[in-house]
Design an enzyme around this catalytic site. Structure first.
Site, mmCIF file in Angstrom:
data_model
loop_
_atom_site.group_PDB
_atom_site.id
_atom_site.type_symbol
_atom_site.label_atom_id
_atom_site.label_comp_id
_atom_site.label_asym_id
_atom_site.label_seq_id
_atom_site.Cartn_x
_atom_site.Cartn_y
_atom_site.Cartn_z
ATOM 1 N N LYS A 157 2.496 0.876 1.451
ATOM 2 C CA LYS A 157 2.218 1.380 2.826
ATOM 3 C C LYS A 157 3.421 0.737 3.607
ATOM 4 O O LYS A 157 3.891 -0.454 3.582
ATOM 5 C CB LYS A 157 0.882 0.996 3.420
ATOM 6 N N SER A 168 -5.503 5.624 7.184
ATOM 7 C CA SER A 168 -4.217 6.005 7.437
ATOM 8 C C SER A 168 -3.197 5.714 6.101
ATOM 9 O O SER A 168 -2.036 6.076 6.233
ATOM 10 C CB SER A 168 -3.688 5.150 8.438
ATOM 11 N N SER A 215 -9.354 2.649 6.107
ATOM 12 C CA SER A 215 -8.002 3.361 5.812
ATOM 13 C C SER A 215 -7.836 3.213 4.295
ATOM 14 O O SER A 215 -6.812 3.629 3.782
ATOM 15 C CB SER A 215 -7.064 2.856 6.477
HETATM 16 N N1 GLN Z 1 -9.477 5.893 11.384
HETATM 17 C C1 GLN Z 1 -9.739 4.482 11.928
HETATM 18 C C2 GLN Z 1 -8.895 4.037 13.310
HETATM 19 O O1 GLN Z 1 -8.278 5.287 13.795
HETATM 20 C C3 GLN Z 1 -9.321 3.473 10.772
HETATM 21 C C4 GLN Z 1 -7.911 3.213 10.491
HETATM 22 C C5 GLN Z 1 -7.482 2.167 9.585
HETATM 23 O O2 GLN Z 1 -8.516 1.726 8.974
HETATM 24 N N2 GLN Z 1 -6.300 1.656 9.552
HETATM 25 O O3 GLN Z 1 -9.051 3.289 13.984
#
Ligand code: GLN
Length: 479
Positions: free
Chosen positions: A72, A147, A171
């Protein structure tokens, strides 16, 4: 894709690391959806291939030499730009590698690119307004999850044996579910976070995607451990995470109920909150499967269940605010955002990030701090105490990964509030958890992947891997 098979192909010189990476890159170039990557550097790939071929020549190779993967874009890399999915870091060059990435590089793993993500990891659908959106492998209009959506896509298409993402509130596990792969989030502090852009420092964990659990255990063996540069890592004795895999051959012969003695915790709160019929029936099937293997189901009660999402949001927004504000610092700003003027700094952030940033700003302003941030931290400790008690009576907890099947890109706002409901618990208290695929749901003209989540006790990764291996052998074949 099985890591061991690739290893044999490389070891017996049936394929060269260079040819393997070229084969994968060609496939990617020919495919229609091109937003898996934010950065690819062909010269860098060549260099890494040469290094791994050298290791092979000198007989210093190991299981991971010559294996391609993708990280990532939130992990710092010396040779390629690291953007964290943000336009403001478009040309950001870092002079060091993240610790875990260094470890993999030294073993000869080939990084074929930095994958797409939501800006600063904030979001749940890899709909990056600057670098493009990554689509779901089954339905074009549905999200791939996020994400870490870019990393998971190539694994789900069987092009890579594993890839790496980051998990702050789900994520890794949520995109894993949408793409039919295993998403593994280890205990907080098991893998060094040095070199990773922080979203919320007390919740962030590095996570692994793969289609089979053996691959994950091999990666864990090589990336875990204490790091002097990250003081949140633990100084534990070196573990072999593959130690329980396929070693119970005697048991295999005698007994098909290999999970006898396993106590599975199921929360009533989780069930009461599922309003999607298909998710509920999938969970019932999964529990039946565990019972079939000899596990015992125990009902548990999770305190503060309804507040978990709120507490997650308060803590993550506040920490995001302090982590991102540094890019607004004069020195860094001139260095990174030289193509912007200061007024457009906030305008160049995506809406998700901006929202979280301003909420965070409000929550930790001096007169609100006690009311929100500090109170949430206190409740977080109470949740932790509650989970400690739960783990005295059960070995694992099973929950849905997410309370719906998937959502259209356009629907996103409607579902926003309950997305991280089941996943963020384990981030709040640092427990290891895994999202596993279970079956495919056919609904109208759509297909959806379904799955579930297993939460384990602290540092019980090896045991989790053993349980998943048993389940995998009996109820699903990913590869
Ligand atoms: N969807 C969650 C957020 O926006 C988790 C994102 C993540 O785990 N990086 O906080």
């Amino acid at each position: 894709m099985n890591l061991l098979k690739l290893y044999y192909l490389i070891y017996f010189k049936k394929i060269k690391p260079f040819d393997l990476s070229r084969f994968i890159l060609k496939k990617i170039e020919n495919s229609l959806f091109k937003n898996y990557f934010i950065n690819i550097d062909y010269n860098y790939i060549k260099k890494q291939c040469l290094y791994s071929e050298k290791l092979l020549l000198k007989n210093k190779n190991n299981l991971l030499t010559g294996i391609p993967t993708t990280y990532k874009d939130v992990f710092s890399t010396k040779s390629i730009n690291t953007t964290a999915g943000s336009r403001i870091l478009k040309n950001y060059n870092i002079f060091y590698n993240a610790t875990f990435l260094n470890k993999l590089n030294n073993l000869g793993v080939i990084n074929i690119g930095k994958s797409n993500m939501d800006e600063f990891c904030v979001g749940s659908n890899t709909f990056n307004f600057y670098f493009g959106k990554t689509e779901n492998p089954l339905n074009k209009n549905f999200t791939t999850g996020g994400s870490s959506g870019g990393s998971v896509y190539l694994v789900s298409k069987n092009l890579l044996p594993f890839s790496i993402g980051s998990d702050t509130g789900g994520s890794v596990r949520q995109p894993a579910l949408f793409n039919n792969v295993i998403g593994f989030k280890p205990t907080y502090g098991l893998i060094s976070r040095y070199g990773m852009f922080s979203y919320s420092s007390s919740l962030d964990t590095i996570g692994i995607f793969s289609k089979n659990i053996l691959n994950i255990s091999i990666i864990l063996n090589s990336v875990t451990g204490f790091d002097i540069k990250d003081q949140t890592t633990f100084n534990l004795t070196k573990e072999d995470y593959t130690r329980y895999l396929n070693k119970n051959w005697l048991l295999n012969k005698i007994n098909y109920k290999k999970l006898i003695g396993l106590n599975v915790g199921v929360s009533k709160n989780f069930f009461n909150n599922i309003y999607n019929f298909s998710v509920r029936s999938n969970m019932e099937d999964v529990l039946l499967n565990f019972e079939f293997l000899g596990a015992k189901i125990i009902f548990i009660n999770i305190l503060f269940f309804d507040f978990i999402n709120i507490i997650y949001n308060i803590i993550s927004s506040s920490e995001l605010y302090s982590n991102i504000s540094k890019y607004n610092n004069k020195f860094l700003f001139d260095k990174i955002c030289f193509f912007l003027n200061k007024k457009t700094f906030f305008n160049s952030l995506s809406i998700n990030t901006k929202n979280k940033f301003f909420i965070g700003n409000y929550l930790i302003s001096s007169n609100k701090k006690k009311k929100f941030f500090f109170l949430s931290k206190k409740i977080r400790i109470l949740i932790l105490e509650n989970f400690k008690k739960i783990f005295t009576i059960c070995d694992i907890i099973i929950t849905p990964t997410i309370s719906c099947n998937n959502w259209n890109f356009l629907d996103f706002n409607l579902n926003k509030n309950f997305i991280d409901k089941y996943t963020s618990v384990s981030n709040l208290i640092g427990l290891p958890s895994v999202s596993l695929p279970s079956k495919i749901l056919y609904y109208k003209s759509f297909k959806f992947f379904q799955g579930f989540q297993i939460i384990g006790n602290y540092f019980s990764e090896a045991r989790l891997i053993q349980i998943i291996n048993e389940y995998e052998k009996n109820f699903f074949k990913c590869f």
